[in-house]
Write an enzyme that holds these catalytic residues in place. Structure first.
Site, mmCIF file in Angstrom:
data_model
loop_
_atom_site.group_PDB
_atom_site.id
_atom_site.type_symbol
_atom_site.label_atom_id
_atom_site.label_comp_id
_atom_site.label_asym_id
_atom_site.label_seq_id
_atom_site.Cartn_x
_atom_site.Cartn_y
_atom_site.Cartn_z
ATOM 1 N N LYS A 71 17.961 -46.184 -3.754
ATOM 2 C CA LYS A 71 17.592 -46.378 -5.163
ATOM 3 C C LYS A 71 18.504 -47.419 -5.813
ATOM 4 C CE LYS A 71 16.336 -42.583 -7.405
ATOM 5 N NZ LYS A 71 16.060 -41.492 -8.359
ATOM 6 N N LYS A 83 24.839 -37.019 -3.600
ATOM 7 C CA LYS A 83 24.114 -35.949 -4.292
ATOM 8 C C LYS A 83 24.933 -34.680 -4.139
ATOM 9 C CE LYS A 83 19.959 -35.673 -6.303
ATOM 10 N NZ LYS A 83 19.268 -36.766 -7.016
ATOM 11 N N PRO A 119 22.622 -34.883 -14.372
ATOM 12 C CA PRO A 119 21.676 -33.770 -14.218
ATOM 13 C C PRO A 119 20.628 -34.016 -13.128
ATOM 14 C CG PRO A 119 21.638 -34.675 -16.473
ATOM 15 C CD PRO A 119 22.442 -35.607 -15.634
ATOM 16 N N ASP A 208 -1.388 -30.673 -17.089
ATOM 17 C CA ASP A 208 -0.133 -29.918 -17.066
ATOM 18 C C ASP A 208 -0.494 -28.454 -16.869
ATOM 19 O OD1 ASP A 208 2.941 -30.753 -18.269
ATOM 20 O OD2 ASP A 208 2.494 -28.631 -17.982
HETATM 21 C C1 PPY Z 1 18.447 -39.499 -9.621
HETATM 22 O O1 PPY Z 1 18.049 -40.573 -10.088
HETATM 23 O O2 PPY Z 1 17.766 -38.877 -8.770
HETATM 24 C C2 PPY Z 1 19.770 -38.957 -10.007
HETATM 25 O O3 PPY Z 1 20.360 -38.266 -9.264
HETATM 26 C C3 PPY Z 1 20.275 -39.323 -11.355
HETATM 27 C C4 PPY Z 1 21.711 -39.667 -11.475
HETATM 28 C C5 PPY Z 1 22.364 -40.496 -10.597
HETATM 29 C C6 PPY Z 1 23.700 -40.812 -10.774
HETATM 30 C C7 PPY Z 1 24.382 -40.307 -11.824
HETATM 31 C C8 PPY Z 1 23.710 -39.514 -12.697
HETATM 32 C C9 PPY Z 1 22.396 -39.173 -12.508
#
Ligand code: PPY
Length: 357
Positions: A71, A83, A119, A208
């Site tokens: 990403k 993560k 988050p 939804d």
């Molecule tokens: C994501 O985009 O899946 C995330 O985990 C968001 C994120 C990434 C890095 C810092 C805070 C939130």
């Protein structure tokens, strides 16, 4: 298939490190997977949920951290992929949960910046406030009252809109105006996306499962409602999954009556092969990790790089536009599916960074 073990997962993973922290007083396990620090210190959200066993939690952390590497690489953010998964017992009491989050904050702090978080599924901006008490400055996405940049839904929606515009140009030779776009899920991203799309005169419909959300968007906002059980087969120009993961699978792909899928939900493909299934049906799939980068970019940009919201929006739109254009070009040239093209581009950027160091 043999069950995963910690050993087999570590063997088959291509990431750098995993921190396994048993939080014995709360019966939880904190798992921080650092997939790559090639482009910078690792960043990734904190997912908190109950898992059947430790290998399942570890597998989730490993897989999700790799997605973060791709990403950030795809949009040239100087950030590595990580993560955190916190595997918790069911029905964690709120006081105990706060203690666990504080412990987690201290743990992040002790690593001195190799991992920053925000988050994810099962955690909120209020949780980030608690983690930041001991984890600051490595915690993004606190509440505005505590100095955070607030809900990441709106910046994420800016990226999805940019993706929809590119796809409309490439596939239909025009703007999103009058295109029929079906938004699945009116949470913080889907709701904002509908507002943005209506401002561009798109023909929006939504689905939804939450009765209150349905009543609001159908009866107050007068957006066309599609029953969740009809969502995949309903004809539209573009299907935009903005809620659940795994919605593009062996069962749903044959039903789709759209030309493209462009949405913010994480992990839209049920399995890797589904990218090829979509490609074979001539449906363009905009990889989720490209389209939904606005959430992470917005939080990190506004909270640590000094971007205003307007600047974040501009950068997010440009990043999603450029990376989608690049991958569509490569996918066409090589006749490969879009997910593969996106990964190849990200891998090239990582290899270039390797070559430089
Ligand atoms: C994501 O985009 O899946 C995330 O985990 C968001 C994120 C990434 C890095 C810092 C805070 C939130």
């Amino acid at each position: 298939m043999a069950a995963d073990t910690i050993e087999s997962l570590l063997q088959s993973w291509d990431g750098e490190s995993v921190i396994l922290h048993p939080d014995r007083p709360r019966g939880a396990t904190i798992i921080i997977a650092i997939h790559s620090t090639r482009l910078g210190p690792a960043g990734g959200g904190t997912r908190m949920k109950n898992y059947p066993d430790l290998p399942s939690a570890l597998r989730d952390a490993m897989r999700l951290s790799a997605v973060m590497t791709y990403k950030f690489a795809a949009v040239n953010m100087p950030q590595g992929g990580g993560k955190c998964v916190i595997a918790v017992p069911p029905n964690l009491e709120s006081g105990v949960r706060a203690e666990l989050l504080r412990r987690y904050g201290s743990l992040i702090h002790s690593f001195g910046g190799i991992f920053s978080t925000g988050p994810d599924v099962g955690t909120t901006d209020k949780d980030m406030d608690v983690i930041a008490e001991s984890g600051s400055p490595y915690v993004f996405g606190r509440t505005p009252a505590r100095g955070g940049s607030g809900n990441s839904g709106p910046p994420t929606a800016i990226g999805v809109l940019a993706g929809l515009k590119v796809v409309c140009e490439e596939l239909f030779g025009g703007a999103v105006a009058q295109k029929r776009i079906l938004v699945q899920g009116v949470g913080s991203v889907g709701a904002e996306l509908i507002r943005l799309l209506r401002a561009q005169s798109a023909q929006v419909a939504f689905s939804d499962v939450d009765a209150r959300a349905v009543a609001h968007w159908r009866d107050v906002e007068h957006v066309e409602f599609i029953s969740p059980d009809k969502i995949y087969e309903t004809p539209c120009d573009i299907f935009s999954p903005c809620a659940l993961g795994g919605v593009l699978n062996e069962k749903t792909i044959p039903q789709l009556a759209c030309r493209a899928v462009v949405g913010s939900a994480n992990n839209q493909l049920g399995e890797e092969r589904d990218a090829e299934r979509l490609h074979a049906r001539g449906i363009f799939y905009a990889p989720d990790f490209i389209v939904n980068v606005g959430g992470a970019m917005g939080l990190i940009g506004m909270e640590s790089l000094g971007w205003s919201r307007a600047e974040a929006d501009k950068r997010i739109a440009a990043a999603v536009t450029n990376s989608l254009r690049d991958l569509m070009r490569l996918a066409k040239k090589e006749n490969i599916n879009s997910e593969l093209a996106a990964r190849r581009i990200a891998e090239e950027k990582l290899a270039q960074a390797n070559a430089k160091s």
